[in-house]
Design a protein around this motif. Sequence first.
Motif, PDB file in Angstrom:
ATOM      1  N   LEU A  27       0.835  -1.203   0.000  1.00 24.51           N
ATOM      2  CA  LEU A  27       0.000   0.000   0.000  1.00 24.51           C
ATOM      3  C   LEU A  27       0.868   1.250   0.000  1.00 24.51           C
ATOM      4  N   THR A  28       0.554   2.198  -0.889  1.00 23.77           N
ATOM      5  CA  THR A  28       1.181   3.519  -0.880  1.00 23.77           C
ATOM      6  C   THR A  28       0.096   4.573  -1.064  1.00 23.77           C
ATOM      7  N   VAL A  29       0.429   5.795  -0.672  1.00 21.73           N
ATOM      8  CA  VAL A  29      -0.534   6.899  -0.766  1.00 21.73           C
ATOM      9  C   VAL A  29       0.087   8.014  -1.607  1.00 21.73           C
ATOM     10  N   PRO A  30      -0.305   8.105  -2.881  1.00 18.62           N
ATOM     11  CA  PRO A  30       0.261   9.149  -3.735  1.00 18.62           C
ATOM     12  C   PRO A  30      -0.200  10.563  -3.380  1.00 18.62           C
ATOM     13  N   ARG A  31      -1.431  10.684  -2.862  1.00 24.67           N
ATOM     14  CA  ARG A  31      -1.966  12.036  -2.678  1.00 24.67           C
ATOM     15  C   ARG A  31      -3.022  12.065  -1.576  1.00 24.67           C
ATOM     16  N   VAL A  32      -2.987  13.133  -0.819  1.00 26.07           N
ATOM     17  CA  VAL A  32      -4.007  13.408   0.207  1.00 26.07           C
ATOM     18  C   VAL A  32      -4.472  14.849   0.026  1.00 26.07           C
ATOM     19  N   ASP A  33      -5.773  15.059   0.082  1.00 30.70           N
ATOM     20  CA  ASP A  33      -6.345  16.405   0.091  1.00 30.70           C
ATOM     21  C   ASP A  33      -7.219  16.535   1.338  1.00 30.70           C
ATOM     22  N   THR A  34      -7.020  17.602   2.089  1.00 28.26           N
ATOM     23  CA  THR A  34      -7.817  17.842   3.284  1.00 28.26           C
ATOM     24  C   THR A  34      -8.331  19.277   3.272  1.00 28.26           C
ATOM     25  N   ALA A  35      -9.628  19.420   3.525  1.00 26.58           N
ATOM     26  CA  ALA A  35     -10.246  20.739   3.659  1.00 26.58           C
ATOM     27  C   ALA A  35     -10.636  20.941   5.108  1.00 26.58           C
ATOM     28  N   ILE A  36     -10.392  22.137   5.631  1.00 30.62           N
ATOM     29  CA  ILE A  36     -10.716  22.440   7.022  1.00 30.62           C
ATOM     30  C   ILE A  36     -11.436  23.768   7.132  1.00 30.62           C
ATOM     31  N   ASP A  37     -12.460  23.767   7.945  1.00 32.68           N
ATOM     32  CA  ASP A  37     -13.148  25.002   8.332  1.00 32.68           C
ATOM     33  C   ASP A  37     -12.959  25.150   9.836  1.00 32.68           C
ATOM     34  N   CYS A  38     -11.992  25.985  10.199  1.00 26.97           N
ATOM     35  CA  CYS A  38     -11.679  26.205  11.615  1.00 26.97           C
ATOM     36  C   CYS A  38     -11.988  27.636  12.030  1.00 26.97           C
ATOM     37  N   GLY A  39     -12.877  28.273  11.278  1.00 26.45           N
ATOM     38  CA  GLY A  39     -13.275  29.624  11.643  1.00 26.45           C
ATOM     39  C   GLY A  39     -12.165  30.636  11.424  1.00 26.45           C
ATOM     40  N   ALA A  44      -1.942  13.635   8.557  1.00 28.17           N
ATOM     41  CA  ALA A  44      -1.956  12.640   7.486  1.00 28.17           C
ATOM     42  C   ALA A  44      -0.881  11.579   7.717  1.00 28.17           C
ATOM     43  N   ILE A  45       0.293  12.012   8.136  1.00 29.50           N
ATOM     44  CA  ILE A  45       1.382  11.063   8.402  1.00 29.50           C
ATOM     45  C   ILE A  45       1.048  10.185   9.608  1.00 29.50           C
ATOM     46  N   MET A  46       0.574  10.799  10.681  1.00 32.29           N
ATOM     47  CA  MET A  46       0.208  10.034  11.873  1.00 32.29           C
ATOM     48  C   MET A  46      -0.957   9.093  11.576  1.00 32.29           C
ATOM     49  N   GLY A  47      -1.951   9.581  10.849  1.00 32.24           N
ATOM     50  CA  GLY A  47      -3.104   8.756  10.514  1.00 32.24           C
ATOM     51  C   GLY A  47      -2.727   7.552   9.684  1.00 32.24           C
ATOM     52  N   LEU A  48      -1.838   7.741   8.716  1.00 33.00           N
ATOM     53  CA  LEU A  48      -1.410   6.630   7.872  1.00 33.00           C
ATOM     54  C   LEU A  48      -0.598   5.622   8.680  1.00 33.00           C
ATOM     55  N   GLY A  49       0.292   6.121   9.539  1.00 35.64           N
ATOM     56  CA  GLY A  49       1.099   5.226  10.355  1.00 35.64           C
ATOM     57  C   GLY A  49       0.267   4.389  11.300  1.00 35.64           C
ATOM     58  N   LEU A  50      -0.699   5.018  11.968  1.00 34.93           N
ATOM     59  CA  LEU A  50      -1.554   4.278  12.893  1.00 34.93           C
ATOM     60  C   LEU A  50      -2.425   3.275  12.149  1.00 34.93           C
ATOM     61  N   ALA A  51      -2.950   3.672  10.993  1.00 35.82           N
ATOM     62  CA  ALA A  51      -3.809   2.767  10.232  1.00 35.82           C
ATOM     63  C   ALA A  51      -3.039   1.547   9.733  1.00 35.82           C
ATOM     64  N   LYS A  52      -1.791   1.740   9.338  1.00 32.81           N
ATOM     65  CA  LYS A  52      -0.996   0.629   8.824  1.00 32.81           C
ATOM     66  C   LYS A  52      -0.463  -0.271   9.932  1.00 32.81           C
ATOM     67  N   TYR A  53      -0.010   0.350  11.037  1.00 28.94           N
ATOM     68  CA  TYR A  53       0.782  -0.412  12.000  1.00 28.94           C
ATOM     69  C   TYR A  53       0.289  -0.379  13.449  1.00 28.94           C
ATOM     70  N   GLY A  54      -0.490   0.631  13.829  1.00 24.52           N
ATOM     71  CA  GLY A  54      -0.710   0.915  15.243  1.00 24.52           C
ATOM     72  C   GLY A  54      -1.465  -0.186  15.981  1.00 24.52           C
ATOM     73  N   GLU A  55      -0.812  -0.837  16.930  1.00 24.50           N
ATOM     74  CA  GLU A  55      -1.487  -1.839  17.756  1.00 24.50           C
ATOM     75  C   GLU A  55      -0.647  -2.165  18.983  1.00 24.50           C
ATOM     76  N   PRO A  80       2.721  10.111   2.575  1.00 25.30           N
ATOM     77  CA  PRO A  80       2.031  10.538   1.356  1.00 25.30           C
ATOM     78  C   PRO A  80       2.943  11.415   0.498  1.00 25.30           C
ATOM     79  N   LEU A  81       2.948  11.152  -0.796  1.00 22.98           N
ATOM     80  CA  LEU A  81       3.838  11.908  -1.685  1.00 22.98           C
ATOM     81  C   LEU A  81       3.437  13.374  -1.745  1.00 22.98           C
ATOM     82  N   VAL A  82       2.134  13.623  -1.763  1.00 25.32           N
ATOM     83  CA  VAL A  82       1.615  14.990  -1.819  1.00 25.32           C
ATOM     84  C   VAL A  82       0.485  15.115  -0.800  1.00 25.32           C
ATOM     85  N   THR A  83       0.543  16.143   0.029  1.00 25.41           N
ATOM     86  CA  THR A  83      -0.566  16.454   0.939  1.00 25.41           C
ATOM     87  C   THR A  83      -0.983  17.897   0.716  1.00 25.41           C
TER      88      THR A  83
END
Length: 410
Positions: free
Chosen positions: A292-304, A320-331, A356-359
Motif C-alpha cells: 500500500l502507498t498513498v500518492p496524494r491526500v487532500d484535506t479541507a478544514i473550516d476552523c473559523g 496525514a502522516i500520523m493517521g497513515l502510520g496508525l492505520a498501517k501499523y498501530g497496535e 504521502p507523496l503529496v498532501t
Amino acid sequence: YYLPHLAHASMEPPVAVADVKDGKAEVWAPVQSPGGTRTDVAKTLGIPESDVTVNVTLLGGGFGRKSKCDFAIEAALLSKALSAPVKVQWTREDDIRHDFLHTVSVERIEAGLDKDGKVIAWRHRSVAPTIASTFAAGANHAAPFELGMGLVDMPFEIENIRCENPAVAAHTRIGWFRSVSNIPRAFAVQSMVGELAAATGRDQKAMLLELIGSPRIVKLSSVKDPWNYGEPWESYPIDTARLRGVVELVAQKGEWGRTVPKGHGLGIAVHRSFVSYIATIVEVAVDDKGKLTVPRVDTAIDCGTYVNPERIRSQLEGAAIMGLGLAKYGEISFKGGRVQQGNFDDFPVLRIDEAPLVTNVHIVPPGPDTPPSGVGEPGLPPFAPALANAIFAATGKRIRNLPIGKQLET
C-alpha cells in the motif's frame, strides 16, 4: 469495526529532573499539564502547592501522554529519598509498555433502508474502556465528553437514530490521545457511509452528502448533558452547512471522480471535532502483492477565524502522516497481562519513504460569525476511514479491523 489500544510513542520518551530540599520541590519536565503536575507532586510529597515549582521544557511530542506526570512524580520521590537532584529518563520500552494508552474499541453500526435505498434507521453501538477509569474505580461506561465525540453528536439527517454504550471494564491505564474517541467513531461512521454507497450503487460523496442532509443546526435535545468541547453551543453549534462545505471544497480541490490508474482508488470522509469541520480525500495505490502507498491526500478544514495558515497546513500534514502510520501499523496487544510491544521494531511508526507523496491543505476562509476553533487534533479522525474507503475502491476489500497490517497481502 475494531481499533486496538494505541501507544503515543512520542519522539522524546518521558523524562524529568527534580530537586527536593528544605520542604520545597522544583521540577523540570516536558509536561502538557504543568498545573496538574504541580498539584500531583505536592500531594505525593505532602507539601503545599505553593512550595512546588514546575519548569516546562520543550515537549518532544506529547499527543496527550505527557498530560500525565507519573515520570515527574518518580523523579520527585527519588530526589526526596536521596536528598539530591535526580534525573529520571524512561527508555522507549518503558514508554510503550507503561503508557496511558488510547483505548481499544469496537463499533457496530446497523442501518435500515427504505424501498428507494434511503437510509431511514441508524443504530450505533460503541464499546470502549473509558478514560474515566483512570480517575475513578468502577467506571465502565463512556463519560459524556467521550459520548460527544462522534456518537451522540453524529450529524446525519436520519429519521430514526439510536446510540448505545454497553458497559466494559478497563484492564490497563487509559489516557488522552490526539482526537481521543473521535478516532474510532469517525472510522466506523465514515466507513459505514462507504459501505452504504457500495451496497446501493451510489458514489461515496453523493451518499455522504445525502446522509448529512439539509443545511441546518443540529439540536441534541434528546441527549442528556451534551458535550461541545467546553465551548458554548450558541457560538459553536453543529452546523451541517459547514460540514457540507468542507466536503464540497475537498471534492473540488481534490478532483473527486478523477480517473486513476489500475490498482488506485479514492476515498472520502468528513468529521466534526474540537468544533472544527474537516474532510479528507485519500488516493491509495495497492500493488499485486498488496503493498500500500498513498500518492496524494487532500484535506479541507473550516476552523473559523485563523491567524497563521502555515500552522494549519503543518498540523494537517502531520495528521496525514500520523493517521497513515496508525492505520498501517498501530497496535498494542497484551499477553499474560503485559504489553507485548516495546520499541519501533514491533510498534512501527511511519518512515519518510512511506509518507504521502503529496498532501494538499485547503482552508475555508472565515465568515464574519465563525470564531476560531481546533486545528491540532481534528485532522486525524477522517484519515483512516478515507483510506479504508479508498482501499475498497482500489481492491474491493473492506478494512474493518485496524491496523491494516498484512490484510492486503496476496
